[in-house]
Write a protein that holds these residues in place. Structure first.
Motif, PDB file in Angstrom:
ATOM      1  N   VAL A  31       0.314  -6.717   4.274  1.00 51.53           N
ATOM      2  CA  VAL A  31      -0.369  -5.708   5.085  1.00 51.53           C
ATOM      3  C   VAL A  31      -1.860  -5.939   4.918  1.00 51.53           C
ATOM      4  O   VAL A  31      -2.385  -5.883   3.797  1.00 51.53           O
ATOM      5  CB  VAL A  31      -0.004  -4.278   4.651  1.00 51.53           C
ATOM      6  N   ARG A  44       0.915  -5.108   9.517  1.00 55.23           N
ATOM      7  CA  ARG A  44       1.624  -6.269   8.981  1.00 55.23           C
ATOM      8  C   ARG A  44       1.015  -7.552   9.554  1.00 55.23           C
ATOM      9  O   ARG A  44       0.791  -7.656  10.766  1.00 55.23           O
ATOM     10  CB  ARG A  44       3.105  -6.193   9.332  1.00 55.23           C
ATOM     11  N   GLU A  87      -0.116   3.605   3.847  1.00 56.04           N
ATOM     12  CA  GLU A  87       1.001   2.848   3.291  1.00 56.04           C
ATOM     13  C   GLU A  87       1.586   3.499   2.046  1.00 56.04           C
ATOM     14  O   GLU A  87       2.701   3.156   1.641  1.00 56.04           O
ATOM     15  CB  GLU A  87       0.548   1.428   2.941  1.00 56.04           C
TER      16      GLU A  87
END
Length: 379
Positions: A31, A44, A87
C-alpha cells in the motif's frame, strides 16, 4: 557483510523494485502512493511503476494541485491526500452480528483481519501519527481488537521528506522531516549525481528483507547527501507554530474572541478531522433485516464537528460551530497532552490543505498568542 539494525545500504531503482518484489513474495500486499484523479493517494500498488514518478504537489490553505517535476523523483511530493489511518482504523467495520434462531439469539463477532501489508512511503509525521493512535487504540487497558490486529501485521518502509508542502509544519511539532524510529526500513531518495536510495535499517524484519536484495554499502558521500536532503527540508517548512506552553495558552483562553472569528468562517464540514491522521472519533450504527431475524452493529468514522456526535439525552452539548471548532483545536493541541501524554497534532498540514475555506490551525494559535487574555481585558 549482512545488513543489521542501525546501518544503511544503498539501492538503485532496480534494487528498490527488488525490495518490493521480496515483500510481495513474503506474502505482503503493498500500500503506497500513486496518482489517481489528479491527486496522490494511498492505495494498493504493484511496484515502482505505480509510484508518482516525476510528480510533485502544491499545497496551501484550501488548495491542492499536482505539478510536473523536472526530474524523475519517485517521492518528490509532500503527504498524500489521505493518511495510513484508513488502513488501521478503517472507515467502516462490523463489530457484531446477532441472529435470531429457534433456540435463541446467536451473537457472532467478525473474524479478525488477516492481512499482511507493507506501507510504502510513510513520512515521519505519519509514523508519529501511527504512534499516537497506538497509544489511544492499542496500548491502553481496553485495546481496540480490530486496530491491534491490523497494526500487528504491517511492515513500514518510511521515506524521509525532501519536498515539504506549503502547509507542512512537522519540524515545529518535533515529528519530522526525518523518521527517527517506528520503521522497518527508512529511505532517503537522492537525485544527483545518480538516482539512488539510501536505506536505513530499523528492525530485524527490515534487515531480513534486505538480505534478499542486492545492495551496496552506503558511502560517506551518500550519507552526507542524505543528511543534507533532510536538513534542507527542515529549512523549507511551509508553516511554523510556536508550541511554547501551548496547552495552557489554549485552555486559559476558552473565551477568546478568536473563536468567534474562526466560527464565522468554519463550515463544520469535518474535512479537517477526516483528513487528520490522528483523529479517532467513531460512532456506531445498528441495522436490522426486514424480517427482524438479523441485526448488525457497525462502527464508522465520525467527527466532533457533527451535531449528533456530542448529543446527550435532551440535546447536543456543543450546538455552535464556535464550540465544536474550539473543542477540536484545544483537544488536538492542548488536552490531548492530559489524556495521552503527547500532542494530537503531528504537523502534516492536511487540515489546512483540505479545509474548503482555508482555515489555518497555525494561524489560529498565533492569533491567540498575539493577544492572550483578550476576552478578559474586554470585560
Amino acid at each position: 557483510m549482512s545488513p543489521h539494525i542501525g546501518t544503511s545500504v544503498t539501492l538503485d531503482i532496480g534494487g528498490l523494485e527488488a525490495l518490493f518484489r521480496a515483500l510481495i513474495e513474503d506474502g505482503r500486499e503493498l500500500v503506497g502512493p500513486t496518482v489517481q484523479d489528479d491527486a496522490i493517494v494511498l492505495t494498493r500498488i504493484r511496484g515502482v511503476a505505480d509510484l508518482p514518478r516525476g510528480v510533485g504537489d502544491e499545497q496551501a490553505p484550501g488548495h491542492y494541485r499536482l505539478r510536473r517535476r523536472s526530474d524523475q523523483a519517485l517521492f518528490g511530493f509532500a503527504v498524500p491526500q489521505h493518511s495510513f489511518k484508513q488502513e488501521l482504523l478503517v472507515p467502516r467495520t462490523e463489530l457484531v452480528q446477532i441472529r435470531r434462531s429457534k433456540t435463541g439469539l446467536v451473537v457472532t463477532e467478525p473474524p479478525r483481519p488477516d492481512r499482511r501489508v507493507a506501507f510504502i512511503g510513510v513520512r515521519a509525521c505519519e509514523i508519529a501519527a501511527i504512534r499516537v493512535q497506538d497509544v489511544v487504540l492499542r496500548d491502553g487497558p481496553y485495546a481496540d481488537a480490530d486496530y491491534a490486529s491490523r497494526r500487528a501485521q504491517i511492515f513500514v518502509v518510511a521515506v524521509n521528506c525532501s519536498d515539504p508542502s506549503g502547509t507542512c509544519f512537522c519540524a515545529s511539532m518535533g515529528t519530522g522531516p526525518r523518521a527517527e524510529a517506528g520503521f522497518d526500513l527508512a529511505v532517503t531518495e537522492l537525485l544527483e549525481p545518480e538516482h539512488l536510495f539510501v536505506v536505513e535499517i530499523g528492525s530485524s524484519a527490515g534487515a531480513t528483507m534486505l538480505e534478499k536484495v542486492s545492495s551496496c554499502a552506503t558511502t560517506e558521500a551518500e550519507t552526507s547527501a542524505a543528511e543534507l536532503v533532510v536538513a534542507n527540508t527542515r529549512e523549507r517548512m511551509g508553516r511554523t507554530v510556536d508550541t511554547t506552553d501551548i496547552r495552557n495558552l489554549l485552555v486559559e483562553n476558552l473565551e477568546h474572541p478568536r473563536w468567534d472569528d474562526v466560527a464565522d468562517r468554519c463550515l463544520a464540514c469535518a474535512n479537517c478531522t477526516l483528513a487528520c491522521p490522528t483523529c479517532f472519533c467513531t460512532s456506531t450504527e445498528d441495522s436490522t433485516s426486514l424480517d427482524g431475524d438479523d441485526a448488525t452493529r457497525t462502527r464508522r468514522w465520525d467527527s466532533c464537528f457533527t451535531m449528533d456526535f456530542a448529543y446527550l439525552h435532551g440535546g447536543g452539548v456543543r450546538p455552535t460551530v464556535r464550540g465544536r471548532y474550539r473543542q477540536w483545536m484545544t483537544h488536538k493541541l492542548a488536552t490531548w497532552h492530559d489524556q495521552f501524554g503527547s500532542s494530537g497534532c503531528v504537523g502534516c498540514g492536511r487540515c489546512i490543505t483540505w479545509c474548503p475555506v482555508g482555515i489555518d490551525i497555525t494561524e489560529e494559535v498565533a492569533a491567540i498568542r498575539r493577544e492572550p487574555g483578550a476576552s478578559r481585558k474586554a470585560q
